[in-house]
Design an enzyme around this catalytic site. Structure first.
Site, PDB file in Angstrom:
ATOM      1  N   LYS A 135       0.857  -1.193   0.000  1.00  0.00           N
ATOM      2  CA  LYS A 135       0.000   0.000   0.000  1.00  0.00           C
ATOM      3  C   LYS A 135       0.882   1.227   0.000  1.00  0.00           C
ATOM      4  O   LYS A 135       2.032   1.173   0.466  1.00  0.00           O
ATOM      5  CB  LYS A 135      -0.891   0.018   1.246  1.00  0.00           C
ATOM      6  CG  LYS A 135      -2.119   0.901   1.124  1.00  0.00           C
ATOM      7  CD  LYS A 135      -3.265   0.185   0.442  1.00  0.00           C
ATOM      8  CE  LYS A 135      -4.469   1.077   0.300  1.00  0.00           C
ATOM      9  NZ  LYS A 135      -5.637   0.297  -0.153  1.00  0.00           N
TER      10      LYS A 135
HETATM   11  P1  NAD Z   1     -13.239   7.674  -3.100  1.00  0.00           P
HETATM   12  O1  NAD Z   1     -12.245   8.744  -2.916  1.00  0.00           O
HETATM   13  O2  NAD Z   1     -13.748   7.396  -4.473  1.00  0.00           O
HETATM   14  O3  NAD Z   1     -14.517   7.969  -2.179  1.00  0.00           O
HETATM   15  C1  NAD Z   1     -14.406   8.202  -0.814  1.00  0.00           C
HETATM   16  C2  NAD Z   1     -15.767   8.625  -0.302  1.00  0.00           C
HETATM   17  O4  NAD Z   1     -15.711   8.759   1.113  1.00  0.00           O
HETATM   18  C3  NAD Z   1     -16.214   9.982  -0.853  1.00  0.00           C
HETATM   19  O5  NAD Z   1     -17.603   9.938  -1.131  1.00  0.00           O
HETATM   20  C4  NAD Z   1     -15.941  10.919   0.307  1.00  0.00           C
HETATM   21  O6  NAD Z   1     -16.780  12.061   0.292  1.00  0.00           O
HETATM   22  C5  NAD Z   1     -16.261  10.022   1.470  1.00  0.00           C
HETATM   23  N1  NAD Z   1     -15.697  10.500   2.728  1.00  0.00           N
HETATM   24  C6  NAD Z   1     -14.440  10.960   2.961  1.00  0.00           C
HETATM   25  N2  NAD Z   1     -14.333  11.339   4.250  1.00  0.00           N
HETATM   26  C7  NAD Z   1     -15.522  11.101   4.822  1.00  0.00           C
HETATM   27  C8  NAD Z   1     -16.033  11.276   6.130  1.00  0.00           C
HETATM   28  N3  NAD Z   1     -15.281  11.793   7.106  1.00  0.00           N
HETATM   29  N4  NAD Z   1     -17.323  10.910   6.389  1.00  0.00           N
HETATM   30  C9  NAD Z   1     -18.088  10.392   5.412  1.00  0.00           C
HETATM   31  N5  NAD Z   1     -17.659  10.209   4.156  1.00  0.00           N
HETATM   32  C10 NAD Z   1     -16.399  10.559   3.871  1.00  0.00           C
HETATM   33  O7  NAD Z   1     -12.599   6.384  -2.420  1.00  0.00           O
HETATM   34  P2  NAD Z   1     -12.969   4.864  -2.694  1.00  0.00           P
HETATM   35  O8  NAD Z   1     -12.031   4.363  -3.728  1.00  0.00           O
HETATM   36  O9  NAD Z   1     -14.435   4.727  -2.890  1.00  0.00           O
HETATM   37  O10 NAD Z   1     -12.507   4.204  -1.316  1.00  0.00           O
HETATM   38  C11 NAD Z   1     -13.369   4.160  -0.184  1.00  0.00           C
HETATM   39  C12 NAD Z   1     -12.882   3.075   0.766  1.00  0.00           C
HETATM   40  O11 NAD Z   1     -12.859   1.829   0.070  1.00  0.00           O
HETATM   41  C13 NAD Z   1     -11.469   3.253   1.300  1.00  0.00           C
HETATM   42  O12 NAD Z   1     -11.401   2.717   2.597  1.00  0.00           O
HETATM   43  C14 NAD Z   1     -10.643   2.402   0.370  1.00  0.00           C
HETATM   44  O13 NAD Z   1      -9.421   1.968   0.967  1.00  0.00           O
HETATM   45  C15 NAD Z   1     -11.581   1.246   0.155  1.00  0.00           C
HETATM   46  N6  NAD Z   1     -11.314   0.455  -1.044  1.00  0.00           N
HETATM   47  C16 NAD Z   1     -11.310   1.019  -2.272  1.00  0.00           C
HETATM   48  C17 NAD Z   1     -11.091   0.216  -3.383  1.00  0.00           C
HETATM   49  C18 NAD Z   1     -11.152   0.757  -4.789  1.00  0.00           C
HETATM   50  O14 NAD Z   1     -11.050  -0.037  -5.728  1.00  0.00           O
HETATM   51  N7  NAD Z   1     -11.352   2.044  -4.985  1.00  0.00           N
HETATM   52  C19 NAD Z   1     -10.827  -1.144  -3.228  1.00  0.00           C
HETATM   53  C20 NAD Z   1     -10.842  -1.692  -1.954  1.00  0.00           C
HETATM   54  C21 NAD Z   1     -11.094  -0.868  -0.865  1.00  0.00           C
END
Ligand code: NAD
Length: 445
Positions: A135
């Protein structure tokens, strides 16, 4: 210069050093002082009794193989120079190259990146893709940067971590606040430094640069796939089920869309800008369009605004935390009304909250399987890049569903067999796979 402490002096003279307690962890790796990393260590301790003879290798999982901290200096648009702190951690590479996303967020810490890299090792082994875990991240609020500044920061970071990443070494991907464009800049920077185009160095790239169809939606699709399977086990119909989603980005937005398409009612959505609620179900495509235009759910006319804290009281059947870690805690776990929590985010539930949810008979689908759809299609993307032969979206989605269902079935059976949570069951399967390869490879030299 002050005199060395007895311990330091003893260590300095090598063979004369008193033996450290066996397996003592260096202080920076110890559980009690390290938020997310400490949580991960507790999860490993919980699973150790189920590892049989492989438990002798478990210490391997309690230390990252390699952790790199880099300074990322860039020229800002006003001519001044700013320095950002960046990280890349490779937790384990026993099963293959490191693999895991890159996060741009103001709260990123080394502890967080170490934990996220370890959860990637577990996740990749749980869905049985031939990767270790890694990561990366930069401690920055990217919303404060112009596009030019963001590009310069991404390129400098990529150059700095270029010594440890590569298509056969460690393959970054998008995570919070990083996307296809960031991956394109990373791929280009790495390729420029290498002198040839290396599409396989990152996944989650634009399709025109060797990206895969279906990758953008893969994590949300995986959340939906395992959610549907678990609902079936609980005798819960998706049609009409009430869903509350925290985080409406890549993971939460897509998961909400797929649940809504399957007939569920997405009653509440929270992101960094606010929370919206509608008992009859929000119009998810309209909310996605609103977010694309206004960069947040706040101000959406198709629902009522709710206070941030009230989100946790939402009457719902399924709750999907899909934002950041540490969201479901001692304070709010007792208030959650769902029958099932699907962890779209990484590490959204603290161990204490996990116990409360389990006592309250709320099923938790842990991150290490629930959000593994992204890395599964990342694997497909990497395979396609190596063979320069690209599959259609139907084939990708079908393979994704097959991988997720097979993994989830095995986890469900393991949980039943040992009478443990799905998280512990996932760790049992994953740690067994990782430590088995550790044993087969043996210790070098
Ligand atoms: P992203 O940046 O596309 O979206 C993040 C979302 O979280 C946004 O809607 C943002 O407004 C919201 N957010 C941020 N801070 C916040 C808060 N304090 N309260 C409420 N909402 C809040 O990110 P993503 O890619 O969707 O990732 C989200 C989670 O999923 C992370 O934990 C990431 O590690 C995990 N994840 C992502 C992927 C991927 O393929 N993108 C894969 C596995 C896990």
């Amino acid at each position: 210069m002050s005199a060395p402490s007895p311990a330091t002096a003893a260590t300095a003279i090598g063979n004369a050093a008193p033996a450290l307690p066996q397996h003592a962890l260096p202080s920076y790796l110890q559980a009690d002082q390290l938020g997310p990393w400490g949580i991960y260590l507790q999860q490993v301790d919980r699973v150790t009794p189920y590892l049989g003879h492989l438990a002798r290798w478990v210490e391997t999982l309690k230390r990252p193989k390699r952790a790199l901290i880099v300074d990322v200096p860039i020229h800002l648009d006003d001519g001044s120079v700013a320095h950002f702190e960046g990280y890349r951690v490779q937790h384990n590479t026993s099963r293959g190259p490191g693999k895991g996303g890159v996060r741009f967020h103001q709260d990123v810490t080394l502890s967080e990146v170490m934990a996220l890299s370890a959860w990637m090792s577990i996740k990749n082994a749980a869905v049985n893709v031939p990767y270790g875990g890694a990561k990366g991240g930069i401690r920055v609020d990217p919303r404060t940067l112009s596009r030019g500044e963001l590009e310069r920061m991404t390129r400098r970071y990529t150059s700095e971590i270029g010594i440890i990443i590569g298509p056969n070494k460690d393959i970054p991907a998008p995570d919070v606040n990083t996307n296809e464009q960031i991956m394109a800049w990373m791929m280009d920077t790495y390729s420029m430094n290498q002198g040839s185009t290396a599409t396989g160095v990152v996944t989650g790239k634009p399709v025109d640069l060797g990206g895969s169809l279906g990758r953008r939606e893969a994590t949300g699709r995986g959340v939906f796939t395992v959610g549907t399977q678990a609902a079936h086990h609980l005798g819960m119909a998706i049609q009409g089920a009430r869903v509350a989603v925290q985080g409406f980005g890549n993971v939460g937005g897509v998961a909400a869309k797929l649940f809504a398409q399957a007939g569920a009612r997405v009653v509440s959505v929270q992101d960094h800008s606010g929370t919206v609620y509608r008992e009859a179900g929000l119009d998810v495509p309209a909310l996605l369009a609103h977010v694309a235009e206004h960069r947040g759910v706040a101000g959406f006319a198709g629902g009522e605004a709710m206070s941030r804290d009230a989100f946790w009281d939402t009457p719902c059947d399924i709750m999907i935390p899909a934002a950041l870690e540490g969201q479901i805690t001692l304070t709010n776990a007792g208030r959650i009304q769902a029958r099932m929590v699907i962890e779209g985010a990484n590490g959204p539930t603290t161990p204490e909250a996990d116990d409360i949810l389990s006592e309250r008979n709320i099923l938790v689908l842990p991150d290490v399987i629930a959000n593994a759809g992204g890395v599964t299609v990342s694997y497909f993307e990497w395979v396609q890049d190596f063979s320069s032969f690209f599959w259609d979206e139907e084939e990708i989605n079908a393979r994704l569903v097959r991988v997720m269902q097979t993994a989830f079935d095995a986890i469900w059976q393991t949980a039943q067999q040992h009478r443990v949570s799905l998280r512990t069951a996932t760790f049992i399967i994953a740690c067994t796979r990782i430590l088995h390869t550790r044993e087969l490879r043996g210790l070098y030299p």
